[in-house]
Every structure is written in C-alpha cells, then in structure tokens.
Design a protein around this motif. Structure first.
Motif, short mmCIF file in Angstrom:
data_model
loop_
_atom_site.label_atom_id
_atom_site.label_comp_id
_atom_site.label_asym_id
_atom_site.label_seq_id
_atom_site.Cartn_x
_atom_site.Cartn_y
_atom_site.Cartn_z
N ALA A 131 30.35 53.06 39.70
CA ALA A 131 31.20 52.06 38.86
C ALA A 131 30.29 51.64 37.74
O ALA A 131 29.14 51.06 37.72
CB ALA A 131 31.63 51.05 39.85
N ASP A 132 30.87 51.61 36.33
CA ASP A 132 30.22 50.61 35.11
C ASP A 132 31.26 49.60 34.90
O ASP A 132 32.07 49.78 33.89
CB ASP A 132 29.78 51.88 34.23
N CYS A 133 30.92 48.51 35.37
CA CYS A 133 31.98 47.39 35.22
C CYS A 133 31.75 46.98 33.60
O CYS A 133 33.00 46.34 33.30
CB CYS A 133 31.77 46.21 36.07
N ALA A 134 30.63 47.09 33.01
CA ALA A 134 30.51 46.84 31.62
C ALA A 134 31.70 47.51 30.70
O ALA A 134 31.89 47.24 29.58
CB ALA A 134 29.24 46.86 31.15
N ARG A 135 32.18 48.73 31.26
CA ARG A 135 32.91 49.56 30.54
C ARG A 135 34.21 49.58 30.91
O ARG A 135 35.16 50.59 30.70
CB ARG A 135 32.40 51.11 30.29
N CYS A 136 34.70 48.81 31.81
CA CYS A 136 35.94 48.62 32.38
C CYS A 136 36.60 47.22 32.18
O CYS A 136 36.02 46.29 31.46
CB CYS A 136 36.00 48.71 33.81
N VAL A 137 38.06 47.14 32.24
CA VAL A 137 38.60 45.79 31.96
C VAL A 137 39.01 45.18 33.17
O VAL A 137 40.09 44.63 33.14
CB VAL A 137 39.77 46.05 30.81
N GLY A 138 38.30 45.35 34.01
CA GLY A 138 38.62 44.45 35.58
C GLY A 138 39.84 45.00 36.34
O GLY A 138 40.40 44.50 36.88
N LEU A 139 40.03 46.46 36.09
CA LEU A 139 41.19 47.16 36.77
C LEU A 139 41.11 46.75 38.45
O LEU A 139 42.32 46.76 38.75
CB LEU A 139 41.27 48.54 36.23
N CYS A 140 39.92 46.92 39.08
CA CYS A 140 39.87 46.47 40.25
C CYS A 140 40.30 45.30 40.91
O CYS A 140 40.60 45.01 42.09
CB CYS A 140 38.51 47.05 41.02
N CYS A 141 40.46 44.49 39.95
CA CYS A 141 40.55 43.10 40.32
C CYS A 141 42.21 42.41 39.79
O CYS A 141 42.71 41.46 40.01
CB CYS A 141 39.85 42.10 39.27
N VAL A 142 42.98 43.70 39.38
CA VAL A 142 44.27 43.29 39.00
C VAL A 142 45.25 44.36 39.39
O VAL A 142 46.18 44.30 40.34
CB VAL A 142 44.29 43.71 37.44
N ALA A 143 44.68 45.66 39.53
CA ALA A 143 45.81 46.67 39.89
C ALA A 143 46.04 46.76 41.73
O ALA A 143 47.31 46.77 41.78
CB ALA A 143 45.41 48.14 39.70
N PRO A 144 45.17 46.84 42.33
CA PRO A 144 45.46 46.59 43.85
C PRO A 144 45.92 45.35 44.36
O PRO A 144 45.99 44.22 43.58
CB PRO A 144 43.84 46.95 44.38
N ALA A 145 46.81 45.42 45.57
CA ALA A 145 47.26 44.35 45.99
C ALA A 145 46.23 43.94 47.33
O ALA A 145 45.66 44.65 48.02
CB ALA A 145 48.60 44.66 46.74
N PHE A 146 45.81 42.50 47.40
CA PHE A 146 45.01 42.04 48.14
C PHE A 146 45.86 41.29 49.66
O PHE A 146 46.65 40.71 49.01
CB PHE A 146 43.92 41.22 47.69
N ALA A 147 45.64 41.49 50.76
CA ALA A 147 46.21 40.60 51.81
C ALA A 147 45.25 39.74 52.40
O ALA A 147 44.07 40.12 52.59
CB ALA A 147 46.80 41.35 53.02
N ALA A 148 45.47 38.30 52.61
CA ALA A 148 44.68 37.58 53.10
C ALA A 148 44.17 38.01 54.29
O ALA A 148 45.00 38.22 55.33
CB ALA A 148 45.46 36.24 53.17
N SER A 149 42.90 37.90 54.40
CA SER A 149 42.27 38.38 55.57
C SER A 149 40.72 38.10 55.86
O SER A 149 40.26 37.18 54.84
CB SER A 149 42.35 40.09 55.79
N THR A 150 39.82 38.72 56.52
CA THR A 150 38.61 38.49 56.60
C THR A 150 37.84 38.87 55.50
O THR A 150 36.79 38.46 55.35
CB THR A 150 37.93 38.89 57.96
N ASP A 151 38.63 39.75 54.77
CA ASP A 151 37.91 40.49 53.59
C ASP A 151 38.36 39.73 52.32
O ASP A 151 37.55 39.75 51.47
CB ASP A 151 38.32 41.94 53.42
N PHE A 152 39.46 39.12 52.37
CA PHE A 152 39.87 38.54 51.10
C PHE A 152 40.49 37.29 51.48
O PHE A 152 41.37 37.22 52.43
CB PHE A 152 41.04 39.51 50.36
N ALA A 153 40.11 36.02 50.77
CA ALA A 153 40.48 34.80 51.02
C ALA A 153 41.87 34.55 50.74
O ALA A 153 42.49 33.60 51.21
CB ALA A 153 39.64 33.67 50.36
N ARG A 154 42.86 35.30 49.93
CA ARG A 154 44.04 34.82 49.67
C ARG A 154 44.80 36.18 49.33
O ARG A 154 44.33 37.32 49.20
CB ARG A 154 44.00 34.05 48.27
N ASP A 155 46.23 36.12 49.35
CA ASP A 155 47.08 37.18 49.08
C ASP A 155 46.94 37.42 47.26
O ASP A 155 46.91 36.42 46.72
CB ASP A 155 48.47 37.05 49.63
N LYS A 156 47.03 38.41 47.17
CA LYS A 156 47.35 39.02 45.67
C LYS A 156 47.88 40.09 45.29
O LYS A 156 47.67 41.24 45.87
CB LYS A 156 45.58 39.07 45.10
#
Length: 296
Positions: free
Chosen positions: A9-34
C-alpha cells in the motif's frame, strides 16, 4: 515475505479508497457503523486519516491491520488516472466498485509471487507463472473490464495452485493438517506445528507462545489477538504483515525477512522457542525467506 513493488500500500498515491469503499460494522475492530461508499468521518480532505496515530486507542484496530496490497494506488493512478472521487462525483461509484475488485486480485498477486519463490522449475512453476500473468492482465484492465471480473471464479482457479505450492514446500515435515480449524483461544503451547497446514484456521486469541511455526502455511489464518511471544515464524509460509499487526508478540518473536515487529508489540517475559528438525529444505523452496493467503 518478498518485497514486491506495486503490492504494498502507498497511501500517498491513493485517494482514501479503503476509507470510503468498504462497509464497516460496529465491533471490536471498528468503533461505528459505516455504509459502503460513505467516507469514514476520520478521513480528512487530503485523503489522510485524522486519527492515524490513535486508531487503536480510539476503537479502530481493524484499520491498523487492513492492507490493500497496492490496489488503492492502482485504481487511483492507473484505472482512473489522476482522478479523485471528491472532484469528480460521477466517477465515485465506479472507483469504489473497481477497488472492491482490484483489492482481492492484488492479494492473489501477492500470494502467487510468494508461491513462485517457493517453487522450483517444473510444471507447477509454469502454471503459477501463467496464473500470475493472467491476474496481472485482469488488474490492468480499464474500469469496465475490471468491473466485469468474476473474482470468486478466478480465485477458485488459483487456489489449487497455491495449495500445491504449499504442499511441496512442506513436504517431509509431517506437519498436522488443521485447515479451517476452530482454535479460538486455544492453548497451543508445546504443540508440534512445524510444517502444519493452518490455511484458514481461526486462531483468534490462541496462545502460541514459544511455538515453532517454521514451514507452517498460515494462508488466510485469523491471528487477531493471538499470542506469538517467543514463537518462531522465521520460515512460516504465506505470512503477511497484516496478520502480525493483528496479533500480539514481542521482540523475540522470530520473523521472516521482509516483515517487521509491529510497534504495539511488547518486550514481556518469554517462553523459550521449542524447535525440532524440519527435515531439511526442499530444493529451490527458499522457505527461510518466505513468509499469509487468499480464501481457502
């Protein structure tokens, strides 16, 4: 683990896709639903995480162990060259869909590269090379071609080759077959796991202190919270950095070349590493330098 350009991964050459495209479910891994396609509230306008140094403390340990295997910069720089979903909303859905396809394909590229490093000349190596070339071609397609890829079908074709490479690399060890084993919180101290098949094993919270895992295949094994203090993973097959980031360990945990001790690991009292002979190294395997995997 090999250092493979384009598969880190080279985040400097990305536009934050991993922070937008996937869905997150509130759990011990993620503090909130997204929901999928909605930016994480911690994503800044410059595509950086606003709490990057505090992710674990703020309830987002899942973010610290995610790896796109370079798919983020591939979609940003190649599939949609120079475009940003913020500035060009009409491309947003296409970019997100492309990322969800490119990410597992890049993961397969990583495993195929690792498998080739383990495999000597012969028919299997030729098949692995062909699969690597085919996967590269799929990733290199334009948006429409990428959207049309059947990832599950391609994975089903590649996985038998990866399994065959693993079997050849583990030949002669007599390791146990624990594929897909449910080992949540299991006390495995003293277990003989040299050359074990642990593909897809669920080792969440397992106690592996001092265990010798040389030439064990941990493709897709879930090591979240597993205690690896004092364990020997120096020749573990298909071990990926994200698996280590999800586990616990210390500076005495032996790792393959190319992998690093995560910053959150500690230097607690250790259990001595238990070793046994591995029966020698198969010609051309390079096991001592290799190191996780796709779905089983």
């Amino acid at each position: 683990m090999s250092e493979t350009p384009g598969l880190r991964a080279d985040c400097a050459r990305c536009v934050g896709l991993c922070c937008v495209a996937p869905a997150f479910a509130a759990s011990t891994d993620f503090a909130r639903d997204k929901p999928a396609g909605q930016p994480c509230p911690n994503l800044r306008a410059d595509s950086r995480c606003g709490i990057h140094t505090e992710l674990r403390e703020r309830g987002y340990p899942g973010c610290t162990v995610f790896d796109c295997f370079g798919a983020g910069q591939q979609v940003t720089q190649v599939t949609y060259p120079g475009r940003d979903w913020r500035d060009d909303p009409a491309t947003a859905a296409g970019m997100f869909a492309a990322f969800t396809v490119a990410r597992p394909l890049h993961e397969l590229l990583w495993y195929l590269t690792e498998a080739l490093a383990l495999t000597s000349a012969g028919p299997l190596r030729d098949e692995l090379t062909a699969a690597l070339d085919t996967t590269r071609a799929l990733v290199a397609g334009g948006p429409e071609e990428l959207h049309a890829v059947d990832v599950d079908d391609h994975r089903a074709r590649v996985n038998p080759l990866l399994s065959a490479a693993s079997e050849a690399a583990r030949a002669g060890t007599g390791g146990p077959d624990r594929r897909g084993a449910l080992l949540l919180g299991a006390d495995l101290r003293g277990a003989d796991l040299v050359g074990a098949n642990l593909r897809g094993a669920r080792l969440v919270g397992a106690d592996l202190r001092g265990v010798d895992l040389r030439r064990a295949d941990v493709t897709g094994a879930d090591l979240r919270g597993a205690d690896l203090r004092g364990a020997d993973l120096s020749g573990t097959l298909f071990l990926h950095q994200s698996q280590l980031d999800a586990a616990r360990g210390d500076r005495r945990t032996a790792l393959p070349a190319g992998l690093a001790h995560p910053g959150h690991w500690t230097g607690l009292t250790l259990t001595p590493v238990r070793r046994r002979p591995t029966g020698g190294r198969a010609a051309g395997t390079g096991v001592a330098r290799r190191g996780r995997g796709p779905r089983r």
